[in-house]
Design a protein around this motif. Structure first.
Motif, mmCIF file in Angstrom:
data_model
loop_
_atom_site.group_PDB
_atom_site.id
_atom_site.type_symbol
_atom_site.label_atom_id
_atom_site.label_comp_id
_atom_site.label_asym_id
_atom_site.label_seq_id
_atom_site.Cartn_x
_atom_site.Cartn_y
_atom_site.Cartn_z
ATOM 1 N N GLU A 1 -15.955 1.905 -14.264
ATOM 2 C CA GLU A 1 -16.183 3.339 -14.077
ATOM 3 C C GLU A 1 -15.608 3.850 -12.758
ATOM 4 O O GLU A 1 -14.982 4.912 -12.709
ATOM 5 N N SER A 2 -15.816 3.096 -11.683
ATOM 6 C CA SER A 2 -15.293 3.540 -10.381
ATOM 7 C C SER A 2 -13.770 3.493 -10.364
ATOM 8 O O SER A 2 -13.119 4.332 -9.724
ATOM 9 N N VAL A 3 -13.167 2.533 -11.070
ATOM 10 C CA VAL A 3 -11.709 2.446 -11.132
ATOM 11 C C VAL A 3 -11.144 3.618 -11.935
ATOM 12 O O VAL A 3 -10.119 4.206 -11.559
ATOM 13 N N ILE A 4 -11.818 3.983 -13.019
ATOM 14 C CA ILE A 4 -11.369 5.134 -13.814
ATOM 15 C C ILE A 4 -11.398 6.410 -12.968
ATOM 16 O O ILE A 4 -10.488 7.229 -13.013
ATOM 17 N N ARG A 5 -12.449 6.564 -12.180
ATOM 18 C CA ARG A 5 -12.568 7.754 -11.329
ATOM 19 C C ARG A 5 -11.469 7.787 -10.265
ATOM 20 O O ARG A 5 -10.956 8.846 -9.915
ATOM 21 N N ALA A 6 -11.100 6.614 -9.755
ATOM 22 C CA ALA A 6 -10.113 6.547 -8.674
ATOM 23 C C ALA A 6 -8.678 6.635 -9.171
ATOM 24 O O ALA A 6 -7.790 7.105 -8.444
ATOM 25 N N GLY A 7 -8.442 6.171 -10.404
ATOM 26 C CA GLY A 7 -7.088 6.145 -10.942
ATOM 27 C C GLY A 7 -6.809 7.315 -11.860
ATOM 28 O O GLY A 7 -7.520 8.311 -11.868
ATOM 29 N N ASN A 8 -5.749 7.190 -12.643
ATOM 30 C CA ASN A 8 -5.422 8.217 -13.619
ATOM 31 C C ASN A 8 -5.084 7.567 -14.963
ATOM 32 O O ASN A 8 -4.495 6.480 -15.014
ATOM 33 N N GLU A 9 -5.478 8.224 -16.038
ATOM 34 C CA GLU A 9 -5.255 7.683 -17.366
ATOM 35 C C GLU A 9 -3.768 7.664 -17.703
ATOM 36 O O GLU A 9 -3.025 8.597 -17.383
ATOM 37 N N LYS A 10 -3.341 6.579 -18.364
ATOM 38 C CA LYS A 10 -1.968 6.448 -18.830
ATOM 39 C C LYS A 10 -1.974 6.504 -20.355
ATOM 40 O O LYS A 10 -2.437 5.580 -21.028
ATOM 41 N N LEU A 11 -1.494 7.613 -20.905
ATOM 42 C CA LEU A 11 -1.512 7.815 -22.347
ATOM 43 C C LEU A 11 -0.206 7.411 -23.016
ATOM 44 O O LEU A 11 -0.171 7.155 -24.222
ATOM 45 N N CYS A 12 0.871 7.377 -22.245
ATOM 46 C CA CYS A 12 2.177 7.095 -22.832
ATOM 47 C C CYS A 12 3.150 6.673 -21.734
ATOM 48 O O CYS A 12 2.817 6.661 -20.552
ATOM 49 N N ASN A 13 4.353 6.327 -22.144
ATOM 50 C CA ASN A 13 5.450 6.101 -21.210
ATOM 51 C C ASN A 13 6.531 7.129 -21.492
ATOM 52 O O ASN A 13 6.678 7.612 -22.631
ATOM 53 N N TYR A 14 7.286 7.473 -20.460
ATOM 54 C CA TYR A 14 8.362 8.445 -20.603
ATOM 55 C C TYR A 14 9.685 7.777 -20.258
ATOM 56 O O TYR A 14 9.824 7.180 -19.182
ATOM 57 N N PHE A 15 10.642 7.855 -21.175
ATOM 58 C CA PHE A 15 11.980 7.347 -20.915
ATOM 59 C C PHE A 15 12.867 8.522 -20.507
ATOM 60 O O PHE A 15 12.920 9.548 -21.197
ATOM 61 N N VAL A 16 13.537 8.353 -19.377
ATOM 62 C CA VAL A 16 14.309 9.447 -18.797
ATOM 63 C C VAL A 16 15.786 9.070 -18.743
ATOM 64 O O VAL A 16 16.153 8.000 -18.241
ATOM 65 N N ASP A 17 16.630 9.952 -19.266
ATOM 66 C CA ASP A 17 18.077 9.806 -19.118
ATOM 67 C C ASP A 17 18.429 10.223 -17.700
ATOM 68 O O ASP A 17 18.275 11.389 -17.316
ATOM 69 N N GLY B 1 -3.610 4.014 -14.251
ATOM 70 C CA GLY B 1 -2.671 3.848 -13.150
ATOM 71 C C GLY B 1 -3.413 3.911 -11.830
ATOM 72 O O GLY B 1 -4.206 4.826 -11.598
ATOM 73 N N ILE B 2 -3.172 2.929 -10.969
ATOM 74 C CA ILE B 2 -3.880 2.867 -9.691
ATOM 75 C C ILE B 2 -3.080 1.995 -8.735
ATOM 76 O O ILE B 2 -2.376 1.070 -9.152
ATOM 77 N N SER B 3 -3.167 2.281 -7.443
ATOM 78 C CA SER B 3 -2.511 1.409 -6.463
ATOM 79 C C SER B 3 -3.353 0.158 -6.261
ATOM 80 O O SER B 3 -4.574 0.187 -6.431
ATOM 81 N N ARG B 4 -2.708 -0.913 -5.870
ATOM 82 C CA ARG B 4 -3.454 -2.158 -5.666
ATOM 83 C C ARG B 4 -4.501 -2.027 -4.566
ATOM 84 O O ARG B 4 -5.638 -2.467 -4.746
ATOM 85 N N PRO B 5 -4.162 -1.431 -3.407
ATOM 86 C CA PRO B 5 -5.201 -1.303 -2.378
ATOM 87 C C PRO B 5 -6.418 -0.515 -2.855
ATOM 88 O O PRO B 5 -7.552 -0.853 -2.513
ATOM 89 N N LEU B 6 -6.195 0.521 -3.653
ATOM 90 C CA LEU B 6 -7.313 1.315 -4.144
ATOM 91 C C LEU B 6 -8.143 0.523 -5.151
ATOM 92 O O LEU B 6 -9.374 0.626 -5.184
ATOM 93 N N LEU B 7 -7.481 -0.293 -5.971
ATOM 94 C CA LEU B 7 -8.208 -1.153 -6.909
ATOM 95 C C LEU B 7 -9.082 -2.145 -6.152
ATOM 96 O O LEU B 7 -10.260 -2.353 -6.499
ATOM 97 N N VAL B 8 -8.524 -2.768 -5.101
ATOM 98 C CA VAL B 8 -9.304 -3.701 -4.280
ATOM 99 C C VAL B 8 -10.514 -2.991 -3.678
ATOM 100 O O VAL B 8 -11.632 -3.530 -3.678
#
Length: 460
Positions: free
Chosen positions: A109-125, A144-151
């Motif tokens: 729960e705390s990780v979800i609050r700190a990070g952001n949901e990843k629903l898809c990937n985007y391929f960019v030309d 999606g979350i940075s490693r330091p924030l996950l720790v």
């Protein structure tokens, strides 16, 4: 100044020693050999005391899970804060594997609050800027979350638990074992901790725990891939880019003059910034020699200095080919190869660029001493390896951190299954041994195929 070695003894041992000597003095009996005075086991003697080397996501998570079954542990982490070493400050994408592990430790729960949901990937030309949306294959969103924030999120759960002690700023230098299987942990500041029942090596690809024990280290080989990466970060993301996915930027496939020898993964962050990882195949250095990670150590020396050595290497690379030169070269290269993406990002990204060493992964094979199968634990079951210490993999599939945290859960699950078989409500040393062995023998078959698939992507 080198601190003297201090052998810290568990309280139950000190009590037994002082009590037995006092009894001899009071009774004045020369007929009782001292060895017999210490021979009678007490109930607390059968209780394990665990040292965890490494305070990353997996090490912290295993301390929480051990706490939940009543086992005391002390976590030693060399970094004084989660973001001390730049090599470990990267964006992570947590999939179902990682989320399930965090949920088991009460951290999701705390990780979800700190990070952001990843629903898809985007391929960019990279030439036109055209974006294609690719839905995630997994049924639930990633995080999606940075490693330091996950720790930080996991540490906030662990630090208040009754059976967890966290010590930052000092790491484990080595582990020694006596003939009876009792362990001594030597810290990097000179302190020595004696009479340790178990050690969990969660100290990364260059694990000092693994290197201390021939039965584990003889199975291990660091394998270098041909690919490498360039990391960058900045305070902004291109206008219109969403937080719900990662963006993968490719050179235009229809332009035969631009080889498909690199791509860029862009991860928008919660703070409005963005992390970039340029994944390079070896052939790119023929066109851009300045990208070559010239300072790579020889294979026999890879990893001897651990994370600090890698950080020093990055600093050396920055000095040898100056920040300004690397920044200018990257600016020009991306303008030529992915002009639409180049136009969408701020030039400050290039100032943060650093070239990493070539990707390496840890190949564990049965040793030459009659072992038929790989094991992530010692034969006695007093030491187990989790995460990169056991199964470091390249970053190409984003599975390293997820598998590491899953290994923490699998380790404690194995211990719980042994306790259940024995009908134990309080884990004994013998049950912890058996659980470590069960985990050590069963876990490789789950993660080694993932390691191999990930490495194959870095060798194309």
């Amino acid at each position: 100044m080198i601190k003297p070695a201090i052998c810290r003894t568990p309280k139950w041992r000190a009590f037994r020693a002082s009590g037995a000597l006092l009894l001899l003095l009071v009774l004045g009996s020369p007929k009782i050999p001292i060895s017999q005075a210490f021979a009678t086991p007490t109930p607390t003697q059968t209780q394990p005391n665990v040292i965890i080397s490494g305070g990353g996501p997996a090490g912290l998570l295993v301390s929480i899970l051990l706490n939940n079954i009543g086992i005391k542990s002390t976590v030693f982490e060399e970094a004084r804060d989660p973001d001390e070493w730049s090599s470990k400050s990267y964006a992570m994408s947590l999939n179902d594997r990682g989320k399930a592990a965090l949920d088991a430790g009460g951290c999701l729960e705390s990780v979800i609050r700190a990070g952001n949901e990843k629903l898809c990937n985007y391929f960019v030309d990279g030439s036109t800027g055209a974006v294609q949306t690719i839905p995630r294959k997994e049924p639930t969103p990633g995080i999606g979350i940075s490693r330091p924030l996950l720790v930080e999120c996991i540490e906030n759960v662990a630090k208040d638990l009754p059976h967890v002690t966290l010590r930052r700023g000092v790491g484990v230098a080595r582990v020694t074992e006596d003939d009876g299987g009792e362990l001594t942990v030597h810290l990097e500041d000179g302190e020595v901790i004696c009479h340790v029942s178990h050690v969990v090596g969660a100290d990364g690809k260059w694990s000092k725990v693994r290197q201390s024990l021939p039965s584990l280290n003889s199975q291990a080989k660091l394998v270098s891939c041909t690919g490498f990466g360039v990391l960058m970060c900045g305070d902004s993301a291109p206008e219109g880019w969403k937080m719900d996915g990662s963006y993968v930027i490719f050179p235009p496939k229809e332009d035969e003059s631009i080889p498909q020898d690199f791509y860029i993964i862009a991860s928008p962050l919660m703070n409005g910034g963005m992390a970039l990882a340029m994944v390079c195949l070896d052939g790119i250095t023929q066109r851009y020699p300045w990208l070559r990670p010239e300072a790579n150590p020889k294979p026999k020396d890879v990893g001897k200095g651990g994370w600090k050595a890698e950080t020093s290497l990055e600093e050396t690379l920055q000095l040898e080919s100056t920040v300004d030169d690397l920044s200018e070269n990257l600016d020009k290269m991306l303008q030529e190869t992915v002009p639409a993406f180049h136009a969408a990002i701020d030039k400050s990204f290039y100032k943060t660029a650093r070239i990493q060493q070539r990707a390496t992964w840890l190949q564990m094979s049965a040793d030459k001493k009659g072992k038929e199968k790989v094991s992530y634990s010692t034969d006695k079951g007093n030491v187990a390896l989790i995460g990169d210490a056991a199964h470091a993999m390249t970053a190409s599939m984003g599975e390293g951190g997820n598998c590491a945290m899953e290994s923490a859960v699998k380790l404690v699950d194995a211990v719980c299954s042994i306790m259940k078989e024995k009908g134990e409500t309080s884990c004994s040393v013998d049950s912890l041994n058996a659980g470590f062995i069960k985990y050590g023998m069963s876990r490789p078959k789950d993660v080694q195929p993932i390691q191999e698939m990930s490495a194959a992507r870095n060798n194309k």
